[in-house]
Write a protein that holds these residues in place. Structure first.
Motif, PDB file in Angstrom:
ATOM      1  N   LEU A  50       0.843  -1.197   0.000  1.00 50.03           N
ATOM      2  CA  LEU A  50       0.000   0.000   0.000  1.00 50.03           C
ATOM      3  C   LEU A  50       0.875   1.242   0.000  1.00 50.03           C
ATOM      4  O   LEU A  50       1.673   1.453   0.920  1.00 50.03           O
ATOM      5  N   ILE A 103     -11.063  -4.668  -0.891  1.00 47.28           N
ATOM      6  CA  ILE A 103     -10.475  -3.382  -0.502  1.00 47.28           C
ATOM      7  C   ILE A 103     -11.545  -2.303  -0.328  1.00 47.28           C
ATOM      8  O   ILE A 103     -11.328  -1.318   0.397  1.00 47.28           O
ATOM      9  N   LYS A 136      -5.458   0.292  -7.864  1.00 45.39           N
ATOM     10  CA  LYS A 136      -5.203  -1.095  -7.457  1.00 45.39           C
ATOM     11  C   LYS A 136      -4.838  -1.908  -8.683  1.00 45.39           C
ATOM     12  O   LYS A 136      -5.596  -1.956  -9.648  1.00 45.39           O
ATOM     13  N   ILE A 152      -1.581  -1.445  -4.193  1.00 38.95           N
ATOM     14  CA  ILE A 152      -2.658  -0.478  -3.954  1.00 38.95           C
ATOM     15  C   ILE A 152      -2.033   0.874  -3.645  1.00 38.95           C
ATOM     16  O   ILE A 152      -0.998   0.954  -2.969  1.00 38.95           O
ATOM     17  N   ASN A 158      -9.466  -2.914   5.696  1.00 34.89           N
ATOM     18  CA  ASN A 158      -9.606  -3.759   4.514  1.00 34.89           C
ATOM     19  C   ASN A 158      -8.238  -4.222   4.004  1.00 34.89           C
ATOM     20  O   ASN A 158      -8.070  -5.366   3.584  1.00 34.89           O
ATOM     21  N   PHE A 159      -7.260  -3.298   4.018  1.00 33.27           N
ATOM     22  CA  PHE A 159      -5.900  -3.685   3.614  1.00 33.27           C
ATOM     23  C   PHE A 159      -5.352  -4.740   4.566  1.00 33.27           C
ATOM     24  O   PHE A 159      -4.736  -5.721   4.132  1.00 33.27           O
ATOM     25  N   ILE A 191      -6.603  -8.074   3.591  1.00 34.03           N
ATOM     26  CA  ILE A 191      -5.885  -8.624   2.431  1.00 34.03           C
ATOM     27  C   ILE A 191      -4.550  -9.213   2.866  1.00 34.03           C
ATOM     28  O   ILE A 191      -4.137 -10.285   2.418  1.00 34.03           O
TER      29      ILE A 191
END
Length: 204
Positions: free
Chosen positions: A76, A133, A174, A179, A198-199, A202
């Motif tokens: 990220l 995400i 993304k 991301i 959300n990250f 993942i």
């Protein structure tokens, strides 16, 4: 555990505090070798593009970030960190980036005030409707920006969010496991915390 990269160009403590608030384990590191051990990586960033890339290169983080991304480790990029994911920037000259997402970084033009600073809304790319995400993220949610340049991806399918500021620009991307968020999720209240959560999902 998520590794937060310390290369002298990021607001690291705020990101780490935000992750801690939502129960996600992280570690700030200035050692590229630590990325191999991490489950996910965050590349923060504030300041000038060229200087940031210079620091990544001098520390060896540039090659290690690319290596981990190519191994499909979740990555990220935040604010300048998102911009560094692209191939090239025209911020005070021309600078090569990490090249993980095709496209370039360009300045705002026209009558808008620069930098773009404060709260603004996001529009969701329907292509990612089923992507984790954007879990619990709604059309029109507000996030917090501070930037003078923005990303122009080569491929529209890499665009996660757009935002209007004089013109429509890409505010998140993304591409597979990579991301990028132009805004600061750690400063974006409920929506930002949900995106970080959300990250984290993942990563796990």
């Amino acid at each position: 555990m998520i590794a937060i990269i310390d290369y002298g160009a990021g607001n690291l403590k705020n990101v780490q505090h935000a992750l801690k608030t939502i129960g996600i384990s992280s570690r700030i590191t200035d050692q590229p070798s630590d990325l191999e051990k991490a489950d996910g990586v965050i590349l923060p960033g504030v300041g000038a593009y060229g200087e940031a890339m210079k620091r990544l290169s001098e520390t060896g983080f540039d090659l290690e970030i690319i290596r981990q991304a190519e191994k499909r480790k979740p990555l990220l990029g935040i604010c300048l960190g998102m911009q560094l994911l692209f191939e090239k920037s025209y911020e005070y000259g021309e600078h090569e980036g990490l090249g993980l997402i095709p496209g370039e970084i360009v300045p705002f033009e026209g009558a808008v005030k620069v930098p773009h600073m404060g709260w603004n809304q996001i529009e969701l790319n329907k292509r990612f409707d089923d992507d984790s995400i954007i879990n619990r993220i709604d059309e029109g949610d507000y996030v917090y920006f501070v930037h003078s340049f923005y990303a122009k991806p080569t491929n529209d399918q890499d665009i996660l969010f757009t935002t209007n500021y004089g013109e429509k620009f890409t505010s998140a991307v993304k591409r597979n496991n990579v991301i990028g968020m132009q805004f600061h999720p750690e400063k974006s209240a409920k929506t930002g915390m949900q995106l970080l959560r959300n990250f984290g999902g993942i990563v796990s």
